[in-house]
Design an enzyme around this catalytic site. Structure first.
Site, short mmCIF file in Angstrom:
data_model
loop_
_atom_site.label_atom_id
_atom_site.label_comp_id
_atom_site.label_asym_id
_atom_site.label_seq_id
_atom_site.Cartn_x
_atom_site.Cartn_y
_atom_site.Cartn_z
N ARG A 66 0.75 -1.10 -0.05
CA ARG A 66 -0.07 0.02 0.03
C ARG A 66 0.93 1.09 0.00
O ARG A 66 2.08 1.21 0.68
CB ARG A 66 -0.82 -0.03 1.12
CG ARG A 66 -2.00 -0.69 1.23
CD ARG A 66 -3.22 -0.31 0.16
NE ARG A 66 -4.41 -1.29 0.28
CZ ARG A 66 -4.47 -2.37 -0.86
NH1 ARG A 66 -3.82 -2.55 -1.50
NH2 ARG A 66 -5.71 -3.01 -0.33
N GLU A 89 -3.58 7.62 -4.57
CA GLU A 89 -3.88 7.14 -6.27
C GLU A 89 -4.95 7.81 -6.47
O GLU A 89 -6.08 8.06 -5.64
CB GLU A 89 -4.05 5.69 -5.91
CG GLU A 89 -2.51 4.81 -5.65
CD GLU A 89 -2.85 3.32 -5.44
OE1 GLU A 89 -3.75 2.63 -5.69
OE2 GLU A 89 -1.85 2.78 -5.00
N HIS A 103 -0.90 0.21 -9.85
CA HIS A 103 -1.46 -0.63 -9.00
C HIS A 103 -1.96 -1.98 -9.59
O HIS A 103 -3.24 -2.13 -9.53
CB HIS A 103 -2.80 0.00 -8.08
CG HIS A 103 -3.09 -0.68 -6.66
ND1 HIS A 103 -3.27 0.21 -5.71
CD2 HIS A 103 -3.19 -1.83 -6.63
CE1 HIS A 103 -3.75 -0.87 -4.55
NE2 HIS A 103 -3.57 -2.14 -5.00
C1 8YV Z 1 -6.66 -4.93 -6.28
C2 8YV Z 1 -5.47 -4.80 -3.81
O1 8YV Z 1 -6.05 -3.80 -6.89
O2 8YV Z 1 -5.90 -6.95 -3.05
C3 8YV Z 1 -5.77 -5.95 -2.82
O3 8YV Z 1 -5.73 -5.53 -1.69
O4 8YV Z 1 -5.09 -3.92 -3.78
C4 8YV Z 1 -5.57 -5.30 -5.25
O5 8YV Z 1 -5.66 -6.84 -5.43
C5 8YV Z 1 -7.88 -4.24 -5.87
O6 8YV Z 1 -8.40 -4.81 -4.82
C6 8YV Z 1 -8.94 -4.44 -6.96
O7 8YV Z 1 -10.12 -5.47 -7.03
#
Ligand code: 8YV
Length: 315
Positions: free
Chosen positions: A234, A263, A281
């Protein structure tokens, strides 16, 4: 679809999920709601489930308009963007999608580390700009024999570490609490010590207040002028201002970042640097993994509707 179909709110279009959701539920899209109060008064009471993802999370301001909300299913492993304390107070369970994305995120981490150390993005720009005929491209550094410092050694961290080992790297790690009893990698109980030992520091811890700016000026100074930072967790885990300063002064060798503090905004200073690799991301973003994540979201929702339990609950 029957008139009695359940009403579901999605936080935004999640392409891989929308067709399935729309075939079974009446779908309301948060992104399309302009007047929240008016919408809430007319429709809010109908919503029984919220579908979101790890980046978008949820807004309490909207949840307050959903008095009959029963469940939140999130597509992503991280849930720092979801106010789980608020939802727990309301007795609303939340699911995420752990495990199914470990391989994709690990591949992304390796791709970033390789791209950074062999200057692949820079080399691409070099060719596309027509520089090859008149200039020599600078050498990179190899991974073999180097130390890969893992900040976090959870399931994704272990999946990355296995791949780093396959590249002939020594793996060391930091984790909160006791070292793992059954893992041979060198353990450090301070990130500064890990950063001092590491050539490549890979950040893969959950986001949230307890990991905010874990990678600060001291850690970067310890990583040193031959050290590289890779962040696939993150943006909040890295103090972005401190990172920009340490890259500008040459205190560290480079950084590869898939996640950012704010972001989709990326500091301009970072976009101007040749020794920085930037991706939007995309850690879990493969067709295979996104499908598996979407399947798990729907499986959670269906199980909840059948027996009131979740397959992968977080609270
Ligand atoms: C995805 C994420 O970008 O799993 C996570 O925590 O940040 C990523 O896998 C996001 O959740 C898209 O669905």
């Amino acid at each position: 679809m029957s008139e009695n179909a359940m009403h579901v709110m999605v936080w935004a279009d999640i392409p891989v999920l929308m067709a399935d959701l729309k075939s079974q539920f009446i779908v309301h899209n948060r992104a399309e709601i302009k007047d929240l109060a008016a919408w809430g008064a007319a429709e809010g009471g109908k919503i029984e489930a919220v579908i979101t993802n790890g980046m978008l999370g949820t807004e309490v301001e909207v949840l307050e308009h959903l008095p009959n909300l029963k469940v939140v299913c999130s597509m992503g492993v991280g849930y720092d963007a979801i106010d789980t304390a608020y939802l727990s107070d309301r007795g609303i369970p939340v699911s995420n999608t752990p495990d199914v994305l470990n391989d994709a995120v690990a591949e992304a981490a390796m791709a970033l580390m390789l791209c950074l150390t062999r200057r692949i993005s820079q080399a691409e720009r070099f060719i596309r700009q027509g520089a090859w005929s008149s200039q020599k491209f600078p050498a990179g550094h190899q991974l073999t024999g180097k130390t890969c410092g893992m900040v976090g050694l959870g399931k994704i961290g272990k999946t990355i570490a296995k791949r780093a080992e396959a590249f002939g790297m020594n793996v060391a790690y930091y984790r909160r609490g006791e070292p793992y009893a059954n893992i041979d990698y060198t353990h450090y109980d301070s990130i500064v010590e890990l950063a001092t030992a590491a050539d490549y520091l890979i950040v893969i811890v959950p986001g949230g207040p307890h990991t905010q700016h874990l990678i600060n000026a001291d850690v970067l100074a310890s990583l040193g002028r031959n050290g590289y930072l890779i962040n696939v967790s993150r943006g909040t885990v890295v103090d972005e201002k401190a990172l920009v300063a340490s890259l500008q002064s040459g205190e560290i060798a480079g950084a590869a970042l898939d996640v950012f503090e704010n972001e989709p905004h990326v500091p301009l200073e970072l976009t101007a640097m040749e020794n920085v690799v930037l991706t939007p991301h995309l850690g879990s973003s493969t067709h295979e993994t996104r499908q598996a994540m979407a399947d798990l979201v729907l499986a959670n929702l269906r199980q909840f509707l059948t027996d009131g339990t979740l397959i992968t609950p977080i609270n």
